[in-house]
Design a protein around this motif. Sequence first.
Motif, PDB file in Angstrom:
ATOM      1  N   THR A  16       0.813  -1.220   0.000  1.00 36.83           N
ATOM      2  CA  THR A  16       0.000   0.000   0.000  1.00 36.83           C
ATOM      3  C   THR A  16       0.849   1.275   0.000  1.00 36.83           C
ATOM      4  OG1 THR A  16      -0.149  -0.018   2.431  1.00 36.83           O
ATOM      5  CG2 THR A  16      -1.904  -1.141   1.194  1.00 36.83           C
ATOM      6  N   SER A  17       2.145   1.145  -0.247  1.00 34.89           N
ATOM      7  CA  SER A  17       3.018   2.321  -0.241  1.00 34.89           C
ATOM      8  C   SER A  17       4.173   2.123  -1.220  1.00 34.89           C
ATOM      9  CB  SER A  17       3.576   2.572   1.165  1.00 34.89           C
ATOM     10  OG  SER A  17       4.478   1.547   1.532  1.00 34.89           O
ATOM     11  N   HIS A  36      -0.563   4.875  -0.787  1.00 32.51           N
ATOM     12  CA  HIS A  36      -1.528   4.767  -1.880  1.00 32.51           C
ATOM     13  C   HIS A  36      -2.925   4.466  -1.325  1.00 32.51           C
ATOM     14  CE1 HIS A  36       1.856   4.898  -4.559  1.00 32.51           C
ATOM     15  NE2 HIS A  36       2.384   3.802  -4.016  1.00 32.51           N
ATOM     16  N   ASN A  37      -3.906   5.089  -1.922  1.00 37.73           N
ATOM     17  CA  ASN A  37      -5.293   4.898  -1.511  1.00 37.73           C
ATOM     18  C   ASN A  37      -5.724   3.454  -1.751  1.00 37.73           C
ATOM     19  OD1 ASN A  37      -8.334   4.872  -2.277  1.00 37.73           O
ATOM     20  ND2 ASN A  37      -8.065   6.761  -1.099  1.00 37.73           N
ATOM     21  N   GLN A  40      -8.287   2.929  -4.415  1.00 38.89           N
ATOM     22  CA  GLN A  40      -7.702   3.064  -5.754  1.00 38.89           C
ATOM     23  C   GLN A  40      -6.939   1.801  -6.133  1.00 38.89           C
ATOM     24  OE1 GLN A  40      -4.702   6.087  -6.104  1.00 38.89           O
ATOM     25  NE2 GLN A  40      -4.711   6.070  -8.360  1.00 38.89           N
TER      26      GLN A  40
END
Length: 359
Positions: A16-17, A36-37, A40
């Motif tokens: 997630t990053s 990161h979303n 998304q």
Amino acid sequence: MSEIIYKILSINPGSTSTKIAVYENEKELFRKTVLHNVAQLSSYESMVDQLQMRKEAIMNCLKEEGFLVEELSAVAGRGGKLPPLKQGAYKVDNEMVDFLTYRPIDDHASNLGAILAYEIANATNIPSYIYDAVVVDELEDIARLSGVPELTRRASCHVLNMRAVALKTAKKLNRNFRDTNFVVSHMGGGITATVISGGRMIDVLTDEEGPFSPERAGRVPCRQLVDLCFSGKHDRLSATKRMRGQGGLVAYLGTNNALEVEAKIKNGDKYAELVYQGMAYQVAKGIGEMATVVKGKVDCIILTGAVAYSSLMTEWIVERIGFIAPVEIVAGENELEALAYGVLRVLRGEEQAHMFIAP
């Protein structure tokens, strides 16, 4: 004669990053983490589909820092799910990118490391590399035996950080890395251990074979595991999650956060203390197991990873392993630095990069 200045961009994609850092030789110029979303991310079918989104995020970070890509000497990306590799650097090329794009061993965030590095480096005609990928496998044949011929033991551990802290420790001790025996335990969401002898990782305890950890069950009684899988309570996915993600501290205490567990202990929770001390107990047992590989001739034991910041945990472990060898605590994960330093050794001619050959 003035020292040659190399500037290296390190890229470490997570689920997630995306973490990046730029180094000027051994000096870190800046470091950024892009979160990161999750919503998304869920719109992408595979990790590779996230390539352009993550690339734009990296380029925006560089722009915010006023750093030009044209200043770079090389780009280093986290090595992904390729076939088993040797330790050290591999130059990223079309063959590697093609494999990670269309035939990866697993759809993992680390697959994007090499591809992102290649895309960014190619724009300015500089080299890109991966270093100490997650699939490094240098096990001796005897270490591959599991007791069941259909189940072959494989190397799977926190290679990048483990080798980096071992190299640092050898330098600190003023020893030639290839003349030492180190046992390294990386303690994070999963806990792994390795014995590095003569510069090679000749055996490992994976996060499925060793101690339970904040999120992993680790080694469990195999007959009970078989019974659990056939009990009707679990399908394959839920049984896997029970071992990976919902095991260890999560299973016992409902949290994967070591600080929360230590707060419980401080408030007098005896069960939390038993479980946390049990994790230290198993880490120590795993280190002792690795020490037998080199017949007890261990120059140093290294505790690393995020959980190594816990003085309570490391004190409990050291109490049990201190008789084997001196212990160094190198807390944290340091992957961005390890990538940059590895590629820096290649640029300086101290190491040679391998070429990837797809099977």
